[in-house]
Scaffold this motif. Structure first.
Motif, mmCIF file in Angstrom:
data_model
loop_
_atom_site.group_PDB
_atom_site.id
_atom_site.type_symbol
_atom_site.label_atom_id
_atom_site.label_comp_id
_atom_site.label_asym_id
_atom_site.label_seq_id
_atom_site.Cartn_x
_atom_site.Cartn_y
_atom_site.Cartn_z
ATOM 1 N N UNK A 110 0.818 -1.213 0.000
ATOM 2 C CA UNK A 110 0.000 0.000 0.000
ATOM 3 C C UNK A 110 0.847 1.256 0.000
ATOM 4 N N UNK A 111 1.949 1.220 0.744
ATOM 5 C CA UNK A 111 2.877 2.353 0.770
ATOM 6 C C UNK A 111 3.543 2.527 -0.593
ATOM 7 N N UNK A 112 3.973 1.431 -1.191
ATOM 8 C CA UNK A 112 4.565 1.492 -2.532
ATOM 9 C C UNK A 112 3.556 2.046 -3.539
ATOM 10 N N UNK A 113 2.310 1.580 -3.447
ATOM 11 C CA UNK A 113 1.267 2.064 -4.353
ATOM 12 C C UNK A 113 1.067 3.567 -4.177
ATOM 13 N N UNK A 114 0.982 4.002 -2.930
ATOM 14 C CA UNK A 114 0.806 5.427 -2.647
ATOM 15 C C UNK A 114 1.959 6.251 -3.223
ATOM 16 N N UNK A 115 3.187 5.786 -2.989
ATOM 17 C CA UNK A 115 4.354 6.540 -3.461
ATOM 18 C C UNK A 115 4.467 6.549 -4.982
ATOM 19 N N UNK A 116 3.798 5.600 -5.650
ATOM 20 C CA UNK A 116 3.806 5.596 -7.107
ATOM 21 C C UNK A 116 2.700 6.488 -7.678
ATOM 22 N N UNK A 117 1.878 7.059 -6.788
ATOM 23 C CA UNK A 117 0.787 7.918 -7.227
ATOM 24 C C UNK A 117 -0.537 7.192 -7.410
ATOM 25 N N UNK A 118 -0.600 5.930 -7.034
ATOM 26 C CA UNK A 118 -1.830 5.160 -7.189
ATOM 27 C C UNK A 118 -2.853 5.548 -6.126
ATOM 28 N N UNK A 119 -4.110 5.418 -6.481
ATOM 29 C CA UNK A 119 -5.213 5.656 -5.559
ATOM 30 C C UNK A 119 -5.586 4.381 -4.807
ATOM 31 N N UNK A 120 -5.419 3.209 -5.469
ATOM 32 C CA UNK A 120 -5.900 1.947 -4.924
ATOM 33 C C UNK A 120 -4.818 0.874 -4.876
ATOM 34 N N UNK A 121 -4.926 0.024 -3.867
ATOM 35 C CA UNK A 121 -4.223 -1.253 -3.819
ATOM 36 C C UNK A 121 -5.304 -2.297 -4.054
ATOM 37 N N UNK A 122 -5.163 -3.064 -5.115
ATOM 38 C CA UNK A 122 -6.216 -4.011 -5.526
ATOM 39 C C UNK A 122 -5.658 -5.425 -5.599
ATOM 40 N N UNK A 123 -6.582 -6.379 -5.521
ATOM 41 C CA UNK A 123 -6.188 -7.782 -5.648
ATOM 42 C C UNK A 123 -7.363 -8.608 -6.131
ATOM 43 N N UNK A 124 -7.036 -9.784 -6.613
ATOM 44 C CA UNK A 124 -8.049 -10.795 -6.888
ATOM 45 C C UNK A 124 -7.647 -12.031 -6.100
ATOM 46 N N UNK A 125 -8.638 -12.620 -5.442
ATOM 47 C CA UNK A 125 -8.383 -13.791 -4.599
ATOM 48 C C UNK A 125 -9.202 -14.969 -5.108
ATOM 49 N N UNK A 126 -8.805 -16.143 -4.640
ATOM 50 C CA UNK A 126 -9.462 -17.389 -5.032
ATOM 51 C C UNK A 126 -10.943 -17.307 -4.672
ATOM 52 N N UNK A 127 -11.820 -17.601 -5.618
ATOM 53 C CA UNK A 127 -13.255 -17.408 -5.410
ATOM 54 C C UNK A 127 -13.854 -18.345 -4.370
ATOM 55 N N UNK A 128 -13.244 -19.483 -4.118
ATOM 56 C CA UNK A 128 -13.805 -20.432 -3.148
ATOM 57 C C UNK A 128 -13.064 -20.431 -1.805
ATOM 58 N N UNK A 129 -12.052 -19.587 -1.663
ATOM 59 C CA UNK A 129 -11.268 -19.576 -0.422
ATOM 60 C C UNK A 129 -11.800 -18.485 0.510
ATOM 61 N N UNK A 130 -12.870 -18.807 1.237
ATOM 62 C CA UNK A 130 -13.496 -17.835 2.151
ATOM 63 C C UNK A 130 -12.547 -17.370 3.261
ATOM 64 N N UNK A 131 -11.741 -18.253 3.859
ATOM 65 C CA UNK A 131 -10.809 -17.761 4.884
ATOM 66 C C UNK A 131 -9.831 -16.710 4.322
ATOM 67 N N UNK A 132 -9.374 -16.903 3.083
ATOM 68 C CA UNK A 132 -8.478 -15.924 2.477
ATOM 69 C C UNK A 132 -9.210 -14.605 2.236
ATOM 70 N N UNK A 133 -10.428 -14.678 1.749
ATOM 71 C CA UNK A 133 -11.215 -13.463 1.529
ATOM 72 C C UNK A 133 -11.421 -12.716 2.842
#
Length: 183
Positions: A110-133
């Motif tokens: 998130x810090x790297x994203x901020x310092x690069x000028x990004x507004x968001x830190x985004x990800x995609x996670x495994x659709x069936x892995x509820x504990x990870x979500x």
């Protein structure tokens, strides 16, 4: 612990690292990461300079990929217009589990994203892995939507389409010795 950019010499370590994570996930009853990740794709991301490794002495403790490029078919054209950095393949060694190293890596990202000028830190996670979500939700991410259509980058149907984001904010309290520096 230090965080540094991965090099081509780290390829075998990262492939073994992913296999260890896949075995652990299988033991938990998850089908996540059962298809081997292509070594040539991993090498190309290493060479692109977007793969980072956390070292605890001579031990690889964790890895994260942080890229300005979204996987095709996940985020809308409008969302892609907003400055973002995307987290992929965040993995913590079982030897370092339970220390919130993953959370610290997300704060670093998130810090790297901020310092690069990004507004968001985004990800995609495994659709069936509820504990990870739930893990990502506990670390400040908000679920955006789940995308099921399309194909996975390593073949087969899309399985990693649970999309989440959190604002990119400055945060140097992650406690990692950052040998990466500014994005």
């Amino acid at each position: 612990m230090i965080i540094k950019q991965a090099t081509a010499d780290d390829l075998d370590v990262l492939l073994a690292f992913r296999q260890e994570a896949a075995s652990w996930l299988t033991a938990l009853g998850s089908d996540q990461w059962q298809r081997p990740y292509p070594a040539d794709r991993l090498l190309s991301t290493i060479e692109a300079g977007v793969v980072f490794m956390v070292r605890d002495g001579s031990t690889t403790a964790a890895t994260i990929t942080l890229t300005p490029d979204a996987e095709e078919g996940l985020w809308s054209a409008e969302e892609l217009q907003e400055g973002s950095r995307f987290v992929n393949k965040l993995t913590v060694a079982r030897t370092h589990a339970g220390q919130d190293l993953g959370g610290r890596l997300l704060d670093w990202a998130g810090d790297q994203a901020y310092r690069s000028g990004a507004k968001w830190l985004r990800l995609d996670a495994w659709t069936t892995n509820k504990p990870l979500q739930n893990y990502y939700l506990r670390h400040g991410f908000k679920h955006v939507r789940t995308v099921a259509e399309g194909g996975a980058v390593n073949g087969g149907p899309r399985v990693s389409g649970w999309l989440a984001q959190r604002p990119a904010i400055p945060n140097t309290a992650h406690g990692l010795t950052d040998l990466v520096g500014r994005p």
